[in-house]
Design an enzyme around this catalytic site. Structure first.
Site, PDB file in Angstrom:
ATOM      1  N   LYS A  43      28.668  76.817  49.676  1.00  0.00           N
ATOM      2  CA  LYS A  43      29.789  77.762  50.183  1.00  0.00           C
ATOM      3  C   LYS A  43      30.892  77.753  49.187  1.00  0.00           C
ATOM      4  O   LYS A  43      31.897  78.316  49.443  1.00  0.00           O
ATOM      5  CB  LYS A  43      30.237  76.904  51.452  1.00  0.00           C
ATOM      6  CG  LYS A  43      29.451  77.096  52.804  1.00  0.00           C
ATOM      7  CD  LYS A  43      30.221  76.604  53.909  1.00  0.00           C
ATOM      8  CE  LYS A  43      29.195  76.714  55.029  1.00  0.00           C
ATOM      9  NZ  LYS A  43      30.040  76.128  56.381  1.00  0.00           N
ATOM     10  N   ILE A  96      35.961  58.444  56.256  1.00  0.00           N
ATOM     11  CA  ILE A  96      36.164  58.032  57.577  1.00  0.00           C
ATOM     12  C   ILE A  96      34.789  57.857  58.417  1.00  0.00           C
ATOM     13  O   ILE A  96      34.796  57.373  59.362  1.00  0.00           O
ATOM     14  CB  ILE A  96      37.025  58.997  58.316  1.00  0.00           C
ATOM     15  CG1 ILE A  96      36.393  60.327  58.518  1.00  0.00           C
ATOM     16  CG2 ILE A  96      38.178  59.197  57.564  1.00  0.00           C
ATOM     17  CD1 ILE A  96      37.083  61.128  59.291  1.00  0.00           C
ATOM     18  N   GLU A  98      31.678  56.674  60.331  1.00  0.00           N
ATOM     19  CA  GLU A  98      31.184  55.528  60.841  1.00  0.00           C
ATOM     20  C   GLU A  98      29.868  55.173  60.999  1.00  0.00           C
ATOM     21  O   GLU A  98      29.087  56.059  61.076  1.00  0.00           O
ATOM     22  CB  GLU A  98      31.956  55.639  62.288  1.00  0.00           C
ATOM     23  CG  GLU A  98      31.720  54.295  63.099  1.00  0.00           C
ATOM     24  CD  GLU A  98      32.176  54.116  64.281  1.00  0.00           C
ATOM     25  OE1 GLU A  98      32.229  53.107  65.234  1.00  0.00           O
ATOM     26  OE2 GLU A  98      32.930  55.046  64.634  1.00  0.00           O
ATOM     27  N   GLU A 209      39.755  41.152  62.989  1.00  0.00           N
ATOM     28  CA  GLU A 209      39.105  41.164  64.140  1.00  0.00           C
ATOM     29  C   GLU A 209      37.674  40.295  63.821  1.00  0.00           C
ATOM     30  O   GLU A 209      37.374  39.709  62.735  1.00  0.00           O
ATOM     31  CB  GLU A 209      38.517  42.638  64.719  1.00  0.00           C
ATOM     32  CG  GLU A 209      37.836  43.133  63.635  1.00  0.00           C
ATOM     33  CD  GLU A 209      37.486  44.731  63.901  1.00  0.00           C
ATOM     34  OE1 GLU A 209      38.059  45.184  64.967  1.00  0.00           O
ATOM     35  OE2 GLU A 209      36.661  45.427  63.219  1.00  0.00           O
ATOM     36  N   HIS A 248      33.356  48.527  66.440  1.00  0.00           N
ATOM     37  CA  HIS A 248      33.025  48.616  65.251  1.00  0.00           C
ATOM     38  C   HIS A 248      31.497  48.200  64.894  1.00  0.00           C
ATOM     39  O   HIS A 248      31.461  47.131  65.422  1.00  0.00           O
ATOM     40  CB  HIS A 248      34.160  47.905  64.258  1.00  0.00           C
ATOM     41  CG  HIS A 248      35.454  48.615  64.262  1.00  0.00           C
ATOM     42  ND1 HIS A 248      36.521  48.067  63.713  1.00  0.00           N
ATOM     43  CD2 HIS A 248      35.689  49.870  64.499  1.00  0.00           C
ATOM     44  CE1 HIS A 248      37.498  49.100  63.914  1.00  0.00           C
ATOM     45  NE2 HIS A 248      37.097  50.035  64.245  1.00  0.00           N
TER      46      HIS A 248
END
Length: 296
Positions: A43, A96, A98, A209, A248
Site C-alpha cells: 500500500k 499492543i 495480544e 499480577e 492475560h
C-alpha cells in the site's frame, strides 16, 4: 520530564490502514502524538490519516525520520513486524498485539539482543507521557503531567491508578504498560532503572499480577540499590485459582513464586510500600511522598 517518549517522538504505525490501526492511530494524532508515517506492505504511496504510507519500516524511517514504531499487527505477523522495526534501527517499538506465539517472541528476543531498539509489549496498552505523547491504546482524560512514574501489567488498573494519582494532585511523568504476555520486551526492572535515573520522577507505582517472576526481579533490584525515591506496589490476584489463566496470557499461576502472596512478600521484603487495595494506591503514594518531603 518523561522517559522513552516526549513531544519530539516521531512515530510510524505498522498496520495503520487496518481497522484497529486506523482507530487508535487517529486517537494518538488527536492527542498530539507526531505520527509521521504508516507502514502496510503493498500500500506504499498512499496517504492515510494525513500521513504517507510506505511498504517498509526502513523506507518510512529514511523518508520521515521516524524514531519510534507502533505495531498494530495480528498475532501471526506481529513478530515479523517487530523484527522489521528492529532491523530498521527504530529506537522504540510498542506492540499492543495480544497472545503473540511464544516461539515467535523468542525470535524477537534474539533480534533485540545487541540492537539499538527497546521493545514495549506485546500485549501492552502502550506508553503515555501526559501532554507530550501517547503511543498505544491507553485511556486518556484523567492523566495530568506530574512526578509519579507508573509501571503496570494491567490495563484496567492502569486507568484506575492514573485517575487516583491525578486526584491526589501528583500527576504522572510517564506511564508504561510492560505487557501481559509471558515473553515481552522491557521489564518492570528495566522501567525502574529508567525512572530512578529521571530527575523529574519523584515516586513510582508498580502494578503487578499473578504469573511469572517479574515482580520478584523488580523487588530484588530495589533491594540491591535501596533508592530514596518512594515506591508503592500493588499486586492483584490473591484469590486467583492455580493453573487457570486469568485474562492475560502471562497471568497464570503454576508454582509458588508466581502467586500474588509471594510477590507481595517480595515487595515488602525489599522495602516497597504495598497498597492493600487497588482503590488505595493514590492515597498510599501521596502519603509516601509527603513523608519523604517532611523528612527532607
Amino acid at each position: 520530564m518523561a522517559i522513552l517518549i516526549d513531544s519530539e517522538t516521531r512515530v510510524v504505525c505498522q498496520g495503520m490502514t487496518g481497522w484497529a490501526g486506523t482507530h487508535h492511530t487517529a486517537a494518538m494524532i488527536e492527542y498530539g502524538t507526531k505520527v509521521v508515517a504508516g507502514v502496510t506492505p503493498a500500500k506504499g504511496g498512499r496517504f492515510h490519516l494525513g500521513a504517507p504510507v510506505f511498504d517498509s519500516v526502513a523506507a518510512a524511517a529514511k523518508e520521515t525520520g521516524a524514531n519510534a514504531s507502533m505495531v498494530f499487527v495480528p498475532p501471526a505477523q506481529a513478530s515479523a513486524a517487530i523484527i522489521e522495526a528492529v532491523e530498521a534501527e527504530i529506537a522504540l517499538v510498542v506492540a499492543i498485539t495480544e497472545r503473540v506465539p511464544v516461539l515467535d517472541m523468542i525470535r524477537v528476543r534474539h533480534a533485540l539482543a545487541g540492537s539499538k531498539t527497546r521493545l514495549i509489549g506485546p500485549n501492552s496498552q502502550g506508553i503515555l507521557s501526559p501532554g507530550l505523547c501517547k503511543m498505544g491504546v491507553m485511556a486518556t482524560g484523567s492523566e495530568r503531567p506530574g512526578s509519579v512514574g507508573i509501571i503496570s501489567r494491567s490495563a484496567s488498573l492502569t486507568s484506575e491508578v492514573i485517575a487516583q494519582v491525578t486526584a491526589a494532585g501528583l500527576g504522572q511523568s510517564t506511564t508504561v504498560g510492560v505487557g501481559g504476555d509471558p515473553v515481552h520486551g522491557l521489564s518492570m526492572r528495566d522501567c525502574l532503572e529508567l525512572f530512578l535515573a529521571d530527575p523529574k520522577t519523584e515516586g513510582i507505582v508498580l502494578i503487578g499480577e499473578i504469573g511469572g517472576e517479574e515482580e520478584q526481579e523488580a523487588a530484588d533490584y530495589i533491594a540491591s540499590v535501596r533508592p530514596a525515591m518512594p515506591i508503592v506496589g500493588l499486586v492483584v490476584g490473591l484469590h486467583a485459582p492455580a493453573e487457570r489463566r486469568m485474562g492475560h496470557a502471562g497471568a497464570l499461576t503454576m508454582h509458588g513464586r508466581d502467586r500474588a502472596d509471594a510477590k507481595i512478600a517480595a515487595f515488602e521484603k525489599a522495602g516497597i510500600t504495598v497498597a492493600s487495595s487497588p482503590h488505595l494506591v493514590g492515597d498510599t503514594i501521596g502519603r509516601a511522598l509527603a513523608a519523604r518531603a517532611k523528612a527532607a
